[in-house]
Design an enzyme around this catalytic site. Structure first.
Site, PDB file in Angstrom:
ATOM      1  N   ASN A   9      11.821  10.309  -2.838  1.00  0.00           N
ATOM      2  CA  ASN A   9      11.819  10.686  -3.908  1.00  0.00           C
ATOM      3  C   ASN A   9      13.076  11.840  -4.210  1.00  0.00           C
ATOM      4  O   ASN A   9      13.080  12.758  -4.904  1.00  0.00           O
ATOM      5  CB  ASN A   9      10.551  11.604  -4.467  1.00  0.00           C
ATOM      6  CG  ASN A   9       9.255  10.492  -4.513  1.00  0.00           C
ATOM      7  OD1 ASN A   9       8.295  10.650  -3.754  1.00  0.00           O
ATOM      8  ND2 ASN A   9       9.297   9.862  -5.468  1.00  0.00           N
TER       9      ASN A   9
ATOM     10  N   ALA B  66       0.822  -1.200   0.083  1.00  0.00           N
ATOM     11  CA  ALA B  66      -0.036  -0.125   0.007  1.00  0.00           C
ATOM     12  C   ALA B  66       0.989   1.261   0.173  1.00  0.00           C
ATOM     13  O   ALA B  66       1.854   1.113   0.511  1.00  0.00           O
ATOM     14  CB  ALA B  66      -0.900   0.069   1.207  1.00  0.00           C
ATOM     15  N   THR B  67       0.331   2.266  -0.662  1.00  0.00           N
ATOM     16  CA  THR B  67       1.092   3.532  -0.706  1.00  0.00           C
ATOM     17  C   THR B  67       0.471   4.553   0.028  1.00  0.00           C
ATOM     18  O   THR B  67      -0.912   4.956  -0.144  1.00  0.00           O
ATOM     19  CB  THR B  67       1.356   4.042  -2.291  1.00  0.00           C
ATOM     20  OG1 THR B  67       2.232   3.086  -2.802  1.00  0.00           O
ATOM     21  CG2 THR B  67       2.135   5.220  -2.295  1.00  0.00           C
TER      22      THR B  67
ATOM     23  N   ASP C 140       9.688   6.539   0.996  1.00  0.00           N
ATOM     24  CA  ASP C 140      10.026   7.057  -0.455  1.00  0.00           C
ATOM     25  C   ASP C 140      10.297   8.458  -0.343  1.00  0.00           C
ATOM     26  O   ASP C 140       9.315   9.204  -0.206  1.00  0.00           O
ATOM     27  CB  ASP C 140       9.009   6.739  -1.425  1.00  0.00           C
ATOM     28  CG  ASP C 140       9.350   6.966  -2.556  1.00  0.00           C
ATOM     29  OD1 ASP C 140      10.417   7.418  -2.893  1.00  0.00           O
ATOM     30  OD2 ASP C 140       8.415   6.671  -3.679  1.00  0.00           O
TER      31      ASP C 140
ATOM     32  N   LYS D 226       5.115   7.922   1.887  1.00  0.00           N
ATOM     33  CA  LYS D 226       6.000   9.033   1.335  1.00  0.00           C
ATOM     34  C   LYS D 226       6.839  10.020   2.391  1.00  0.00           C
ATOM     35  O   LYS D 226       5.926  10.468   3.325  1.00  0.00           O
ATOM     36  CB  LYS D 226       4.975   9.819   0.371  1.00  0.00           C
ATOM     37  CG  LYS D 226       4.622   9.028  -0.975  1.00  0.00           C
ATOM     38  CD  LYS D 226       5.479   8.949  -1.921  1.00  0.00           C
ATOM     39  CE  LYS D 226       5.208   8.531  -3.416  1.00  0.00           C
ATOM     40  NZ  LYS D 226       6.054   8.263  -4.147  1.00  0.00           N
TER      41      LYS D 226
ATOM     42  N   LYS E  53       9.818   0.692 -13.066  1.00  0.00           N
ATOM     43  CA  LYS E  53       8.771   1.045 -13.732  1.00  0.00           C
ATOM     44  C   LYS E  53       8.578   0.941 -15.116  1.00  0.00           C
ATOM     45  O   LYS E  53       9.449   1.451 -15.698  1.00  0.00           O
ATOM     46  CB  LYS E  53       8.587   2.577 -13.167  1.00  0.00           C
ATOM     47  CG  LYS E  53       8.336   2.843 -11.925  1.00  0.00           C
ATOM     48  CD  LYS E  53       8.457   4.498 -11.934  1.00  0.00           C
ATOM     49  CE  LYS E  53       7.657   4.821 -10.375  1.00  0.00           C
ATOM     50  NZ  LYS E  53       8.688   4.603  -9.432  1.00  0.00           N
TER      51      LYS E  53
END
Length: 345
Positions: free
Chosen positions: A180, A121-122, A178, A149, A252
Site C-alpha cells: 500500500n 485470499a487476502t 501488498d 498485507k 478496481k
C-alpha cells in the site's frame, strides 16, 4: 427514468489492517434506476485515497434524474460516484437485453458462458502466527494464491512473516504481498531481495503512488514483479504503462470509475503485455458482484481479489457468488444478478 438513492453503512467482521491504516466499515450509496419497467442497481462506496470522500460522492449523485443526464454526467474526478451511475445503467441495459453483465461488458468479444473466475485470499497485517494461520486456512480451502498485507511493520519483520507463510503453505501456492505504498526506495529494495528468495510473485504498490521511476527501477533489478494499485488513482493508466512501472495493473472498478472503465483499462494493459488483476475495494454485494462480472468479461486473468464478501459483518443483500476451491462463481441471471438487493434490509 426515475432515480432513487439509499445510503448504507456496513461494519467489517473485524478491522482489516493495512499499511495505510485499519478499514473498519464501508459507507456508501446504493442507486436504483427504473425506466419503462426495467430496473438497474448501482453502488458507490468511496474509499479515500483511491476515490473521493463519501461527502463528495453524495453531492455528485444528489439530484440525478433522466437517462440522458446520467449518461452525460461529468464525474471523472468522482470515480466512486461515476461507478454507481455507470453500474446502474449497465445493469439496466444488460437486464433489458436478457444478458448477464459480463457478456454485456465484453460486447462483440463476449464468451458463451463463464462459470467462475480464480481468486486470491487476502491476509491482513497481523502477528506472524496469526498471518500463518490465516494463510494456511486459505490454502486448505483451495486458494492457489494468497496475498499478505505488509508495510505497517519493519521490513525485516514483514519478510519473516512472508517467509513463514511460504514455509507453511509450500511451494505450490502463489504468494503476493501488498505494501500500500508504505516503503521508501531503500526499504523496498531490502524487501525485494528477501522476497525474491521466498518466491513472491509480485508486490502491490511497494512505493508511494507518484514514484513511477522507482517502481520501474524495481522491475529492472529484481525478479519479484511490481503491481500498480494506488498509482492508478487520479492518474491515467497510460502514464503508468509508459513509465514501465508495472508488471500488473490492479483494476478496481470503484477506483477507476465503473465496470466499463475497468474492462477498458484491463484490455489496454494486456495489449501492452501487462497483466490485469481485478479487485474490489471491500465493496458491498452490488459492486462486488459487478467486479466479478468485470473479471469474467476478460479471458484468462490471474487470480483476482474478489473474495472479500466474508470481510463484511453484514451486507446489503444475499451473496450468490460462492467461493469454492479458490474460484468464485459468476451469476448467470440477466444484469448483475442482484435485483432483489434494493428491498433487502
Amino acid at each position: 427514468m426515475n432515480v432513487e438513492t439509499r445510503e448504507f453503512s456496513l461494519p467489517l467482521e473485524s478491522p482489516l489492517a493495512t499499511a495505510r491504516g485499519s478499514v473498519e466499515r464501508r459507507d456508501g450509496v446504493l442507486l436504483r434506476v427504473e425506466d419503462d419497467g426495467d430496473v438497474g442497481l448501482g453502488e458507490a462506496t468511496p474509499l479515500p485515497g483511491w476515490t473521493e470522500t463519501l461527502a463528495e460522492c453524495r453531492d455528485a449523485i444528489a439530484g440525478l434524474d433522466g437517462e440522458e443526464a446520467l449518461d452525460e454526467l461529468e464525474l471523472d474526478d468522482r470515480p466512486a460516484a461515476r461507478h454507481g451511475v455507470a453500474l446502474a445503467l449497465a445493469d439496466l441495459r444488460a437486464s433489458r437485453e436478457g444478458r448477464p453483465l459480463y457478456r454485456w461488458l465484453a460486447g462483440s468479444d463476449a464468451p458463451e458462458r463463464v462459470e467462475s473466475v480464480p481468486v486470491n485470499a487476502t491476509v491482513g497485517d497481523a502477528p506472524q502466527d496469526e498471518t500463518v494461520a490465516a494463510a494456511t486456512d486459505a490454502a486448505d480451502a483451495g486458494f492457489e494464491a494468497v496475498k499478505v498485507k505488509v508495510g505497517a511493520r519493519p521490513v525485516a519483520e514483514d519478510c519473516d512473516r512472508v517467509r513463514a507463510v511460504r514455509d507453511a503453505v509450500g511451494p505450490d501456492v502463489e504468494l503476493r504481498a501488498d505494501a500500500n505504498g508504505a516503503w521508501s526506495r531503500e526499504q523496498a529494495r531490502r524487501a525485494f531481495e528477501e522476497l525474491d528468495a521466498v518466491g513472491v510473485a509480485y508486490v502491490e504498490q511497494p512505493l508511494p503512488a507518484g514514484d513511477l521511476a522507482g517502481l520501474a527501477d524495481l522491475r529492472d533489478d529484481f525478479a519479484v514483479g511490481v503491481a500498480a494499485d494506488e498509482s492508478l488513482a487520479g492518474r491515467a493508466a497510460s502514464e503508468v504503462l509508459d513509465a514501465g512501472a508495472a508488471d500488473a495493473l490492479v483494476c478496481k472498478p470503484m477506483a477507476l470509475g465503473g465496470p466499463d472503465r475497468a474492462v477498458e483499462v484491463a484490455r489496454w494493459a494486456r495489449e501492452r503485455g501487462v497483466a490485469a488483476i481485478v479487485t474490489t475495494t471491500v465493496d458491498a454485494v452490488v459492486a462486488r458482484t459487478a467486479a466479478i462480472h468485470v473479471a469474467a468479461a476478460l479471458p484468462d486473468l490471474p487470480a483476482c481479489g474478489l473474495a472479500t464478501g466474508a470481510l463484511l459483518a453484514r451486507d446489503l443483500g444475499p451473496d450468490r457468488a460462492r467461493v469454492v476451491d479458490g474460484a468464485i462463481g459468476v451469476p448467470q441471471a440477466a444484469g448483475v444478478g442482484v435485483a432483489d438487493t434494493w428491498g433487502a434490509r
